[in-house]
Design a protein around this motif. Sequence first.
Motif, PDB file in Angstrom:
ATOM      1  N   THR A 192       0.808  -1.205  -0.040  1.00 20.67           N
ATOM      2  CA  THR A 192       0.108   0.177   0.073  1.00 20.67           C
ATOM      3  C   THR A 192       0.892   1.370  -0.070  1.00 20.67           C
ATOM      4  OG1 THR A 192      -0.073  -0.013   2.315  1.00 20.67           O
ATOM      5  CG2 THR A 192      -1.685  -1.183   1.201  1.00 20.67           C
TER       6      THR A 192
ATOM      7  N   THR B 171      -7.114   1.329   2.975  1.00 20.95           N
ATOM      8  CA  THR B 171      -8.593   1.456   2.928  1.00 20.95           C
ATOM      9  C   THR B 171      -9.080   0.302   2.404  1.00 20.95           C
ATOM     10  OG1 THR B 171      -8.999   3.878   3.504  1.00 20.95           O
ATOM     11  CG2 THR B 171     -10.734   2.487   3.056  1.00 20.95           C
TER      12      THR B 171
ATOM     13  N   TRP C 153      -3.310   5.820   1.792  1.00 24.21           N
ATOM     14  CA  TRP C 153      -4.505   5.605   2.503  1.00 24.21           C
ATOM     15  C   TRP C 153      -5.553   4.909   1.882  1.00 24.21           C
ATOM     16  CZ3 TRP C 153      -9.197   7.729   2.371  1.00 24.21           C
ATOM     17  CH2 TRP C 153      -9.529   8.758   1.655  1.00 24.21           C
ATOM     18  N   ILE C 154      -5.961   5.354   0.541  1.00 22.46           N
ATOM     19  CA  ILE C 154      -7.019   4.782  -0.198  1.00 22.46           C
ATOM     20  C   ILE C 154      -6.491   3.163  -0.434  1.00 22.46           C
ATOM     21  CG2 ILE C 154      -7.892   4.597  -2.540  1.00 22.46           C
ATOM     22  CD1 ILE C 154      -7.559   7.792  -2.810  1.00 22.46           C
TER      23      ILE C 154
ATOM     24  N   MET D  96      -8.275  -2.815   4.090  1.00 17.44           N
ATOM     25  CA  MET D  96      -8.947  -3.186   5.313  1.00 17.44           C
ATOM     26  C   MET D  96     -10.520  -3.619   4.880  1.00 17.44           C
ATOM     27  SD  MET D  96      -6.885  -2.901   7.639  1.00 17.44           S
ATOM     28  CE  MET D  96      -8.262  -2.789   8.934  1.00 17.44           C
ATOM     29  N   THR D  97     -10.657  -3.059   3.869  1.00 17.41           N
ATOM     30  CA  THR D  97     -12.527  -3.217   3.447  1.00 17.41           C
ATOM     31  C   THR D  97     -12.452  -4.595   2.955  1.00 17.41           C
ATOM     32  OG1 THR D  97     -12.669  -1.093   2.429  1.00 17.41           O
ATOM     33  CG2 THR D  97     -14.095  -2.943   1.731  1.00 17.41           C
TER      34      THR D  97
END
Length: 70
Positions: free
Chosen positions: A36, A43, A39-40, A46-47
Amino acid sequence: MPGRQAPGDIAVFPLAFPLIAGPGSLSAVVLPTESTRSWIDGTGVMTMIAICLGLTYAAMRVSDHLVLVC
């Protein structure tokens, strides 16, 4: 004895736990997390983890019904 329930078949849990939280699932989380850059991306990872946890939870919740049907 009246009022006591017979224990269920708990043999599946010691076998299922290493499959759910084993080395394969840990590396499946660590490898995408390492790549990564923003932060996108984080995210998104994490999704993905939340969806997998939700599907696992749902499968375990309906497992009694699936056993009865099959």
